[in-house]
Design an enzyme around this catalytic site. Sequence first.
Site, PDB file in Angstrom:
ATOM      1  N   HIS A   1      34.052  19.823   7.020  1.00  0.00           N
ATOM      2  CA  HIS A   1      32.945  19.126   6.367  1.00  0.00           C
ATOM      3  C   HIS A   1      32.057  18.472   7.434  1.00  0.00           C
ATOM      4  O   HIS A   1      32.546  17.806   8.327  1.00  0.00           O
ATOM      5  CB  HIS A   1      33.505  18.084   5.402  1.00  0.00           C
ATOM      6  CG  HIS A   1      32.501  17.576   4.439  1.00  0.00           C
ATOM      7  ND1 HIS A   1      32.718  16.436   3.703  1.00  0.00           N
ATOM      8  CD2 HIS A   1      31.275  18.024   4.050  1.00  0.00           C
ATOM      9  CE1 HIS A   1      31.675  16.210   2.924  1.00  0.00           C
ATOM     10  NE2 HIS A   1      30.789  17.164   3.131  1.00  0.00           N
TER      11      HIS A   1
ATOM     12  N   ASP B   1      17.177  33.494  15.996  1.00  0.00           N
ATOM     13  CA  ASP B   1      16.549  34.743  16.409  1.00  0.00           C
ATOM     14  C   ASP B   1      16.969  35.039  17.848  1.00  0.00           C
ATOM     15  O   ASP B   1      17.654  34.241  18.494  1.00  0.00           O
ATOM     16  CB  ASP B   1      15.031  34.679  16.235  1.00  0.00           C
ATOM     17  CG  ASP B   1      14.376  33.531  16.998  1.00  0.00           C
ATOM     18  OD1 ASP B   1      14.835  33.188  18.109  1.00  0.00           O
ATOM     19  OD2 ASP B   1      13.389  32.978  16.489  1.00  0.00           O
TER      20      ASP B   1
ATOM     21  N   HIS C   1      10.244  22.084  16.250  1.00  0.00           N
ATOM     22  CA  HIS C   1      11.105  23.061  16.920  1.00  0.00           C
ATOM     23  C   HIS C   1      11.849  22.459  18.113  1.00  0.00           C
ATOM     24  O   HIS C   1      13.024  22.790  18.339  1.00  0.00           O
ATOM     25  CB  HIS C   1      10.280  24.276  17.353  1.00  0.00           C
ATOM     26  CG  HIS C   1      11.105  25.418  17.855  1.00  0.00           C
ATOM     27  ND1 HIS C   1      12.077  26.025  17.107  1.00  0.00           N
ATOM     28  CD2 HIS C   1      11.103  26.063  19.048  1.00  0.00           C
ATOM     29  CE1 HIS C   1      12.641  27.007  17.803  1.00  0.00           C
ATOM     30  NE2 HIS C   1      12.064  27.039  18.983  1.00  0.00           N
TER      31      HIS C   1
ATOM     32  N   TYR D   1      10.449  31.463  14.875  1.00  0.00           N
ATOM     33  CA  TYR D   1      11.002  30.342  14.102  1.00  0.00           C
ATOM     34  C   TYR D   1      11.971  30.791  13.002  1.00  0.00           C
ATOM     35  O   TYR D   1      12.106  30.140  11.982  1.00  0.00           O
ATOM     36  CB  TYR D   1       9.887  29.468  13.527  1.00  0.00           C
ATOM     37  CG  TYR D   1       8.973  28.954  14.601  1.00  0.00           C
ATOM     38  CD1 TYR D   1       9.390  27.916  15.428  1.00  0.00           C
ATOM     39  CD2 TYR D   1       7.726  29.515  14.812  1.00  0.00           C
ATOM     40  CE1 TYR D   1       8.563  27.441  16.439  1.00  0.00           C
ATOM     41  CE2 TYR D   1       6.891  29.041  15.822  1.00  0.00           C
ATOM     42  CZ  TYR D   1       7.319  28.019  16.629  1.00  0.00           C
ATOM     43  OH  TYR D   1       6.504  27.546  17.637  1.00  0.00           O
TER      44      TYR D   1
ATOM     45  N   ASN E   1      15.181  30.563  12.476  1.00  0.00           N
ATOM     46  CA  ASN E   1      16.385  29.876  12.910  1.00  0.00           C
ATOM     47  C   ASN E   1      16.773  28.837  11.870  1.00  0.00           C
ATOM     48  O   ASN E   1      15.895  28.211  11.259  1.00  0.00           O
ATOM     49  CB  ASN E   1      16.140  29.146  14.242  1.00  0.00           C
ATOM     50  CG  ASN E   1      15.499  30.017  15.290  1.00  0.00           C
ATOM     51  OD1 ASN E   1      16.094  30.969  15.741  1.00  0.00           O
ATOM     52  ND2 ASN E   1      14.282  29.683  15.672  1.00  0.00           N
TER      53      ASN E   1
END
Length: 133
Positions: free
Chosen positions: A20, A28, A100, A122, A124
């Site tokens: 947890h 990418d 990012h 992007y 990801n």
Amino acid sequence: MKKIGCLNSELSYVISKLGHFDTLTIGDCGLPVPKGVQRIDLAVTYGVPSFDDVFKVVDAEAKFQKATIASEAKTQNPEFYNKMVTWAKENNIELVEVPHEEFKKQSASSVAVIRTGECHPYCNVILESNVSF
């Protein structure tokens, strides 16, 4: 030999050990992997395997409560962004957007970074695991 699900032994092992609040990053082929974080490199060539191919397997194998994506995806990769928004809503998962640069910093806390052959910008996600009960 395993019959269904994730057949990659390294990925299967990492998924089975998630607790947890542990995080797992799927990226990418250009996402840098921070030093000290396990790299599971599935990339074969540009586009193979795709982010979607890997994400579907990981999503089927584990339960998640939060997903983090780069805020730039909204304008730089709207198809990916919309898929993640839809997936999060359908699965009652909190979706967080960060710049990012912050995303890359947060990926350093992941149990592992899975590198795909995806070559769209992007594409990801950092997935935070949940309990399955």
